[in-house]
Write an enzyme that holds these catalytic residues in place. Sequence first.
Site, PDB file in Angstrom:
ATOM      1  N   SER A 159     -15.988 -54.685  91.476  1.00 52.25           N
ATOM      2  CA  SER A 159     -17.463 -55.050  90.640  1.00 52.25           C
ATOM      3  C   SER A 159     -18.072 -56.261  91.717  1.00 52.25           C
ATOM      4  O   SER A 159     -17.848 -57.250  92.064  1.00 52.25           O
ATOM      5  CB  SER A 159     -17.046 -55.276  89.241  1.00 52.25           C
ATOM      6  N   GLY A 161     -19.683 -56.418  94.415  1.00 58.57           N
ATOM      7  CA  GLY A 161     -19.355 -56.543  95.841  1.00 58.57           C
ATOM      8  C   GLY A 161     -18.101 -57.005  95.922  1.00 58.57           C
ATOM      9  O   GLY A 161     -17.894 -57.117  97.438  1.00 58.57           O
ATOM     10  N   GLU A 273     -27.589 -47.766  90.007  1.00 58.35           N
ATOM     11  CA  GLU A 273     -28.595 -48.097  91.174  1.00 58.35           C
ATOM     12  C   GLU A 273     -28.732 -46.760  91.920  1.00 58.35           C
ATOM     13  O   GLU A 273     -28.133 -46.103  92.983  1.00 58.35           O
ATOM     14  CB  GLU A 273     -27.290 -48.518  91.583  1.00 58.35           C
ATOM     15  N   GLU A 285     -25.055 -46.369  92.626  1.00 59.92           N
ATOM     16  CA  GLU A 285     -22.983 -46.228  91.943  1.00 59.92           C
ATOM     17  C   GLU A 285     -24.366 -46.000  90.724  1.00 59.92           C
ATOM     18  O   GLU A 285     -25.456 -46.019  90.672  1.00 59.92           O
ATOM     19  CB  GLU A 285     -22.543 -47.147  91.500  1.00 59.92           C
ATOM     20  N   ASP A 292     -27.040 -55.990  85.419  1.00 57.58           N
ATOM     21  CA  ASP A 292     -27.615 -57.434  85.825  1.00 57.58           C
ATOM     22  C   ASP A 292     -29.119 -57.379  86.376  1.00 57.58           C
ATOM     23  O   ASP A 292     -29.884 -58.803  85.919  1.00 57.58           O
ATOM     24  CB  ASP A 292     -26.276 -58.450  85.761  1.00 57.58           C
ATOM     25  N   THR A 293     -29.004 -56.692  86.815  1.00 56.31           N
ATOM     26  CA  THR A 293     -30.724 -56.594  87.793  1.00 56.31           C
ATOM     27  C   THR A 293     -31.718 -56.896  86.053  1.00 56.31           C
ATOM     28  O   THR A 293     -33.167 -57.030  86.195  1.00 56.31           O
ATOM     29  CB  THR A 293     -31.375 -55.658  88.049  1.00 56.31           C
ATOM     30  N   ARG A 370     -23.258 -67.037  88.992  1.00 55.27           N
ATOM     31  CA  ARG A 370     -24.262 -66.399  88.302  1.00 55.27           C
ATOM     32  C   ARG A 370     -23.565 -67.571  86.896  1.00 55.27           C
ATOM     33  O   ARG A 370     -23.377 -67.349  86.245  1.00 55.27           O
ATOM     34  CB  ARG A 370     -25.165 -65.753  88.360  1.00 55.27           C
TER      35      ARG A 370
END
Length: 398
Positions: A159, A161, A273, A285, A292-293, A370
Site C-alpha cells: 500500500s 507505494g 484509481e 487500482e 485518501d485523495t 502524512r
Amino acid sequence: MEIGTPLLEGAKKLLWLGGGELGKEMVIEAQRMGLETVVVDRYDMAPAMHVAHRKYVVNMLDGNAIKSIIKKEHPDAIITEIEAINTDALLELEQEGFRVIPNARAVKICMNRLDLRMLAAEKVKVPTTAYAFAETSEEVKKACKDIGYPCIVKPEMSSSGHGHEVIYNESEVEEKFKEALAHARGKSSKVIVEEFINIDRELTVLTYRYPLINGGVQTKSLPPIEHQRPKDVYYYVESWHPSTVPEDVAARAREYAMRVVDELGGFGIFGVEILISGNRVLFSEVSPRPHDTGLVTMASLDINEFQIHVRSAIGLPTPEVKLVTPAAAHVILANNEKWAPKFINVEKALEIPGVQIRLFGKPSTYYKRRMGVVLATGKDVEEAKEKVRKASSLILVS
C-alpha cells in the site's frame, strides 16, 4: 446473513479494522448518526481511536486475535480501513454471519494486486497497462524483456507505494525484485511487473453502492478527483475537485470504475484509481473504502465520502451527492522522526480565506509521514490549489 444483505432498522455498532485518518473521519460520521464505534489497530493512539468509544491494539495479521475481538464485540458491520489485515479471517467471519463492508471477497481481492488485475483486465475487461506476474528473478527478467524496459515491479500485497521499484535494465532485476518483496504486506513471494508509462493525469473515481428500499442495489460514481504526486513518490500529496480532464475522459473513467465496482459487489464507497497517458485511460487500482485523495470531499461535496460509506454500511441510501464548490487538499508531511509532534504556523495558514486544517493526531512522525491535510475552496480549482499550497508551505511539523 446473505452477503450484501442490507441492514434494516436497529443497526447500532460499527467496528473498524484500522484506525488511520480515514477511519477517524468515518468514526466521526458514525457518531453523528448515533452509532457505537470500536477501532482496532496495530498501534495505540491511532487517529480513529481518539474519537471511538473503545479501542483494541493487536497484530492485524493475527486472524485469531481479530476473530476474538469481533466475536466479543459482535458489531453490526465490520469496516476495513487498512491493507495489512488477515483477509482469511474476514472470509471466515462473513461465513459465520458477520457483515463485512463492502464484503470479504472485495476486501481480499483489492488487497492483492494479482487478483485485482486479473479481475479488472481479464474478467471485467477494462484497459490496463501491460503486465505479467512473477515469483522468481528469472520470471521478472522474462516479464521485463517481454514488456520492455523500463518497467515497474510491485509486490503482491502493498500500500501507499511501498515496494514499487522501477527497473531500467536487466542488471537491476535481482536487486529491485528483492527490494519489492522486502516491502510487501504480509508473507508473499509474488510480484506484478507492469509497463512503465508517462502519466499525464491521475484520477480517483469515488464509486459507491447502496441498497434500495424496495430491494436491489444502486451504483453511482462521483465526478473524478484529480491528484498529483512529486516525481518518484508513490503517494498523493495534492488533490482537487472537480478534475480538469475533458468530459469524454471523465466519462470513460467513470464507466470503468462502475464496471469494476459492480463486479466487486457489496455496499460502500470504493476509490478507483485511473491513469491517463496520452489518449489512454487506464484502470490502475481500487480501494474498498474511502480514498485518501477523497479527503478533499470534506470541502467540495455536500455529503463527503466518509458519510457515504457509513450510510451504505448500515443500509441507508445516498441517492444524490452534489459538488457544491471547487476545492483542493494538500497533505502536511513530517520531515523527521519525533514523538508527540507540534505544528507551527497553523494560525498563519488559517489567515488565508477559505482554508481549513485537519490534523490527524498521529502520536509520532517519520520522514514523509502524512500528519494532516489542508483544505481550501475557491472560485475555481486553480485558486483553491494556490491556497492549499501556500497554507501547507507555512505549516511546520516540529
